[in-house]
Motif scaffolding. Structure first.
Motif, PDB file in Angstrom:
ATOM      1  N   SER A 148       0.832  -1.209   0.000  1.00 13.53           N
ATOM      2  CA  SER A 148       0.000   0.000   0.000  1.00 13.53           C
ATOM      3  C   SER A 148       0.865   1.257   0.000  1.00 13.53           C
ATOM      4  CB  SER A 148      -0.921  -0.007   1.224  1.00 13.53           C
ATOM      5  OG  SER A 148      -0.169  -0.032   2.431  1.00 13.53           O
ATOM      6  N   ILE A 149       2.010   1.198   0.670  1.00 13.97           N
ATOM      7  CA  ILE A 149       2.901   2.368   0.690  1.00 13.97           C
ATOM      8  C   ILE A 149       3.435   2.647  -0.712  1.00 13.97           C
ATOM      9  CG2 ILE A 149       5.145   3.188   1.506  1.00 13.97           C
ATOM     10  CD1 ILE A 149       4.564   1.795   4.161  1.00 13.97           C
ATOM     11  N   ASN A 150       3.795   1.602  -1.436  1.00 15.15           N
ATOM     12  CA  ASN A 150       4.363   1.801  -2.774  1.00 15.15           C
ATOM     13  C   ASN A 150       3.325   2.318  -3.766  1.00 15.15           C
ATOM     14  OD1 ASN A 150       7.158   1.266  -2.672  1.00 15.15           O
ATOM     15  ND2 ASN A 150       6.738  -0.897  -2.360  1.00 15.15           N
ATOM     16  N   LYS A 151       2.052   2.019  -3.494  1.00 16.17           N
ATOM     17  CA  LYS A 151       1.014   2.600  -4.361  1.00 16.17           C
ATOM     18  C   LYS A 151       1.018   4.127  -4.237  1.00 16.17           C
ATOM     19  CE  LYS A 151      -2.153  -1.325  -4.396  1.00 16.17           C
ATOM     20  NZ  LYS A 151      -3.489  -1.843  -3.983  1.00 16.17           N
ATOM     21  N   GLY A 152       1.183   4.614  -2.995  1.00 16.64           N
ATOM     22  CA  GLY A 152       1.244   6.056  -2.804  1.00 16.64           C
ATOM     23  C   GLY A 152       2.572   6.640  -3.241  1.00 16.64           C
ATOM     24  N   ALA A 153       3.669   5.870  -2.998  1.00 20.52           N
ATOM     25  CA  ALA A 153       4.997   6.369  -3.354  1.00 20.52           C
ATOM     26  C   ALA A 153       5.191   6.446  -4.862  1.00 20.52           C
ATOM     27  CB  ALA A 153       6.072   5.472  -2.743  1.00 20.52           C
ATOM     28  N   SER A 154       4.421   5.657  -5.613  1.00 18.58           N
ATOM     29  CA  SER A 154       4.564   5.694  -7.081  1.00 18.58           C
ATOM     30  C   SER A 154       4.183   7.059  -7.636  1.00 18.58           C
ATOM     31  CB  SER A 154       3.703   4.598  -7.709  1.00 18.58           C
ATOM     32  OG  SER A 154       2.334   4.830  -7.414  1.00 18.58           O
ATOM     33  N   THR A 155       3.344   7.785  -6.934  1.00 15.08           N
ATOM     34  CA  THR A 155       2.977   9.133  -7.396  1.00 15.08           C
ATOM     35  C   THR A 155       4.145  10.106  -7.257  1.00 15.08           C
ATOM     36  OG1 THR A 155       2.160   9.733  -5.189  1.00 15.08           O
ATOM     37  CG2 THR A 155       0.579   8.779  -6.727  1.00 15.08           C
ATOM     38  N   VAL A 156       5.115   9.734  -6.424  1.00 17.00           N
ATOM     39  CA  VAL A 156       6.318  10.565  -6.263  1.00 17.00           C
ATOM     40  C   VAL A 156       7.454  10.010  -7.108  1.00 17.00           C
ATOM     41  CG1 VAL A 156       7.795  11.655  -4.519  1.00 17.00           C
ATOM     42  CG2 VAL A 156       5.526  10.920  -3.891  1.00 17.00           C
ATOM     43  N   GLY A 157       7.227   8.858  -7.763  1.00 13.32           N
ATOM     44  CA  GLY A 157       8.271   8.261  -8.596  1.00 13.32           C
ATOM     45  C   GLY A 157       9.287   7.479  -7.796  1.00 13.32           C
ATOM     46  N   VAL A 158       8.944   7.116  -6.584  1.00 11.34           N
ATOM     47  CA  VAL A 158       9.880   6.421  -5.691  1.00 11.34           C
ATOM     48  C   VAL A 158       9.316   5.051  -5.376  1.00 11.34           C
ATOM     49  CG1 VAL A 158      10.959   6.432  -3.410  1.00 11.34           C
ATOM     50  CG2 VAL A 158      10.761   8.564  -4.714  1.00 11.34           C
ATOM     51  N   LYS A 159      10.199   4.071  -5.220  1.00 11.48           N
ATOM     52  CA  LYS A 159       9.811   2.739  -4.786  1.00 11.48           C
ATOM     53  C   LYS A 159      10.453   2.477  -3.428  1.00 11.48           C
ATOM     54  CE  LYS A 159       9.876  -2.161  -5.970  1.00 11.48           C
ATOM     55  NZ  LYS A 159      10.326  -3.175  -6.953  1.00 11.48           N
ATOM     56  N   ILE A 160       9.630   2.127  -2.448  1.00 17.51           N
ATOM     57  CA  ILE A 160      10.130   1.827  -1.110  1.00 17.51           C
ATOM     58  C   ILE A 160      10.531   0.353  -1.070  1.00 17.51           C
ATOM     59  CG2 ILE A 160       9.596   1.791   1.338  1.00 17.51           C
ATOM     60  CD1 ILE A 160       9.821   4.572   0.126  1.00 17.51           C
ATOM     61  N   ILE A 161      11.784   0.109  -0.790  1.00 16.40           N
ATOM     62  CA  ILE A 161      12.299  -1.259  -0.729  1.00 16.40           C
ATOM     63  C   ILE A 161      12.104  -1.867   0.651  1.00 16.40           C
ATOM     64  CG2 ILE A 161      14.319  -2.714  -1.123  1.00 16.40           C
ATOM     65  CD1 ILE A 161      13.249  -1.289  -3.601  1.00 16.40           C
ATOM     66  N   ASP A 162      12.290  -1.057   1.673  1.00 17.53           N
ATOM     67  CA  ASP A 162      12.215  -1.590   3.046  1.00 17.53           C
ATOM     68  C   ASP A 162      11.727  -0.488   3.980  1.00 17.53           C
ATOM     69  OD1 ASP A 162      12.344  -3.298   5.146  1.00 17.53           O
ATOM     70  OD2 ASP A 162      14.524  -3.413   5.258  1.00 17.53           O
ATOM     71  N   LEU A 163      11.067  -0.914   5.020  1.00 12.75           N
ATOM     72  CA  LEU A 163      10.583  -0.010   6.069  1.00 12.75           C
ATOM     73  C   LEU A 163      10.973  -0.626   7.404  1.00 12.75           C
ATOM     74  CD1 LEU A 163       8.835   2.278   7.288  1.00 12.75           C
ATOM     75  CD2 LEU A 163       6.849   0.782   6.974  1.00 12.75           C
ATOM     76  N   ARG A 164      11.678   0.104   8.222  1.00 15.30           N
ATOM     77  CA  ARG A 164      12.162  -0.413   9.503  1.00 15.30           C
ATOM     78  C   ARG A 164      11.636   0.449  10.650  1.00 15.30           C
ATOM     79  NH1 ARG A 164      16.319  -4.176   9.098  1.00 15.30           N
ATOM     80  NH2 ARG A 164      16.012  -5.207   7.067  1.00 15.30           N
ATOM     81  N   LEU A 165      11.139  -0.234  11.667  1.00 20.13           N
ATOM     82  CA  LEU A 165      10.718   0.450  12.889  1.00 20.13           C
ATOM     83  C   LEU A 165      11.909   0.490  13.828  1.00 20.13           C
ATOM     84  CD1 LEU A 165       7.226  -1.201  13.446  1.00 20.13           C
ATOM     85  CD2 LEU A 165       7.801   0.827  12.129  1.00 20.13           C
ATOM     86  N   LYS A 166      12.470   1.670  14.054  1.00 15.26           N
ATOM     87  CA  LYS A 166      13.653   1.785  14.914  1.00 15.26           C
ATOM     88  C   LYS A 166      13.294   1.635  16.379  1.00 15.26           C
ATOM     89  CE  LYS A 166      15.027   5.808  13.367  1.00 15.26           C
ATOM     90  NZ  LYS A 166      15.865   7.015  13.184  1.00 15.26           N
ATOM     91  N   GLN A 167      12.196   2.236  16.794  1.00 14.85           N
ATOM     92  CA  GLN A 167      11.880   2.260  18.215  1.00 14.85           C
ATOM     93  C   GLN A 167      10.388   2.490  18.403  1.00 14.85           C
ATOM     94  OE1 GLN A 167      14.331   5.034  20.269  1.00 14.85           O
ATOM     95  NE2 GLN A 167      14.007   4.120  22.261  1.00 14.85           N
ATOM     96  N   ILE A 168       9.828   1.775  19.384  1.00 11.78           N
ATOM     97  CA  ILE A 168       8.435   1.983  19.787  1.00 11.78           C
ATOM     98  C   ILE A 168       8.447   2.361  21.252  1.00 11.78           C
ATOM     99  CG2 ILE A 168       6.168   0.930  20.030  1.00 11.78           C
ATOM    100  CD1 ILE A 168       6.884  -0.938  17.752  1.00 11.78           C
ATOM    101  N   ASP A 169       8.077   3.600  21.547  1.00  7.61           N
ATOM    102  CA  ASP A 169       8.140   4.111  22.917  1.00  7.61           C
ATOM    103  C   ASP A 169       6.749   4.497  23.393  1.00  7.61           C
ATOM    104  OD1 ASP A 169      10.818   3.836  23.331  1.00  7.61           O
ATOM    105  OD2 ASP A 169      11.300   5.798  22.464  1.00  7.61           O
ATOM    106  N   LEU A 170       6.658   4.517  24.723  1.00  7.20           N
ATOM    107  CA  LEU A 170       5.466   5.081  25.345  1.00  7.20           C
ATOM    108  C   LEU A 170       5.776   6.534  25.667  1.00  7.20           C
ATOM    109  CD1 LEU A 170       4.591   2.169  27.767  1.00  7.20           C
ATOM    110  CD2 LEU A 170       3.547   2.685  25.573  1.00  7.20           C
ATOM    111  N   PRO A 171       5.063   7.475  25.145  1.00  7.69           N
ATOM    112  CA  PRO A 171       5.356   8.889  25.440  1.00  7.69           C
ATOM    113  C   PRO A 171       5.300   9.148  26.934  1.00  7.69           C
ATOM    114  CG  PRO A 171       3.804   8.692  23.622  1.00  7.69           C
ATOM    115  CD  PRO A 171       3.964   7.320  24.185  1.00  7.69           C
ATOM    116  N   THR A 172       6.229   9.968  27.402  1.00  8.45           N
ATOM    117  CA  THR A 172       6.315  10.219  28.846  1.00  8.45           C
ATOM    118  C   THR A 172       5.100  10.967  29.383  1.00  8.45           C
ATOM    119  OG1 THR A 172       7.557  12.242  28.354  1.00  8.45           O
ATOM    120  CG2 THR A 172       8.823  10.250  28.808  1.00  8.45           C
ATOM    121  N   ASP A 173       4.368  11.640  28.526  1.00  9.47           N
ATOM    122  CA  ASP A 173       3.209  12.388  28.986  1.00  9.47           C
ATOM    123  C   ASP A 173       1.914  11.619  28.805  1.00  9.47           C
ATOM    124  OD1 ASP A 173       3.377  12.401  26.266  1.00  9.47           O
ATOM    125  OD2 ASP A 173       2.604  14.431  26.028  1.00  9.47           O
ATOM    126  N   SER A 174       2.007  10.323  28.487  1.00  8.89           N
ATOM    127  CA  SER A 174       0.793   9.563  28.231  1.00  8.89           C
ATOM    128  C   SER A 174       0.299   8.886  29.497  1.00  8.89           C
ATOM    129  CB  SER A 174       1.057   8.503  27.154  1.00  8.89           C
ATOM    130  OG  SER A 174       1.910   7.504  27.666  1.00  8.89           O
TER     131      SER A 174
END
Length: 287
Positions: A148-174
């Motif tokens: 689904s991301i590449n469908k949107g990225a095709s409008t920019v002429g870019v192909k996303i090869i990989d997507l990495r989640l670096k960190q999942i945090d709980l916000p300190t104010d939550s």
């Protein structure tokens, strides 16, 4: 005069040749604009020619590029707030679309791609619980979103090869952080209370054992003292008996001295005796 003309012609020819050639290196892709309109795209590595002053050559890097984005906050399926930091790896796939969408500006491409990726991730994260998001397979999340991301990225002429989640945090104010801290504090209090109860029980057991040992030791010491005291009294009585049998008068004198010593032990006693008292007769007798 003729030499000057030839020199001018040679310079003009040289400038014309320089303005009509361009080089596309390995890992790059070229595109030619004719008076601002895209004339040719997908030009591979090598030396190429264009019409001077009319056509403009643009060269883009087609190698894999890391696109960083600011962390985004999402809500999980149980409405808990999380902050997700991620990055993407992509490449220019369609030079014409890339140029039309961004004008060749890579930073503008990142700005266009960021909302596409964030919206796609939001749908995936909103359908998962916090536990599934943290302990689950992140690759599964990414694989389901790349298409689904590449469908949107095709409008920019870019192909996303990989997507990495670096960190999942709980916000300190939550509220999640506060709930976690409250739950941890309650658990620590329970552990502290249990340890205090166990310590008090052990202290009471040790104190009871010590009291029991003390009672046994005192009883044994009292028993030994009474036995020794009895032995001493028996030996003293035997000595007194032998002394009395040997010299009854000296024994009576000694017993009288002991009786008077005990009477005047505090230093305040006064005793009145008759002249012919038995005790005083010892002071007038040379025996």
């Amino acid at each position: 005069m003729r030499h000057s003309i030839w020199i001018a012609v040679a310079v003009a020819v040289l400038l014309g040749l320089m303005g009509s050639t361009y080089v596309v290196r390995e890992g790059q892709v070229g595109m030619v604009l004719n008076l601002g309109r895209v004339a040719r795209t997908g030009i591979g590595p090598g030396l190429h020619f264009k019409v001077p002053l009319v056509e403009t050559a643009l060269v883009f890097d087609r190698r894999l590029t890391v696109f960083n984005a600011e962390p985004e906050r999402y809500l999980t399926s149980e409405r808990k707030d999380v902050s997700v930091d991620f990055f993407t790896v992509g490449m220019i796939e369609d030079v014409r679309a890339f140029y039309r969408a961004t004008g060749g500006d890579e930073s503008l491409a990142v700005d266009r791609l960021a909302p596409i990726i964030k919206d796609s991730l939001r749908n995936e994260i909103n359908s998962r619980t916090l536990k599934e998001l943290v302990s689950g397979d992140r690759a599964e999340i990414i694989d389901r979103q790349l298409e689904s991301i590449n469908k949107g990225a095709s409008t920019v002429g870019v192909k996303i090869i990989d997507l990495r989640l670096k960190q999942i945090d709980l916000p300190t104010d939550s509220q999640v952080i506060q709930d976690v801290y409250r739950r941890m504090r309650a658990q620590r209090h329970q552990v502290a209370s249990r340890l205090r109860a166990e310590g008090a029980e052990q202290a009471q057991t040790i104190r009871a054992g010590a009291d029991k040992q003390q009672a046994v030791i005192v009883a044994e010491a009292e028993r030994d003292a009474q036995r020794l005291r009895g032995q001493g009294d028996a030996e003293a009585a035997a000595l007194y008996a032998r002394a009395a049998n040997k010299d009854p008068a000296f024994y009576a004198f000694q017993r009288s001295l002991e009786a008077y010593r005990e009477s005047f032990n505090d230093g305040q006693g006064v005793i009145m005796l008759e002249r012919n008292d038995d005790f005083l007769k010892y002071f007038g007798n040379d025996r």
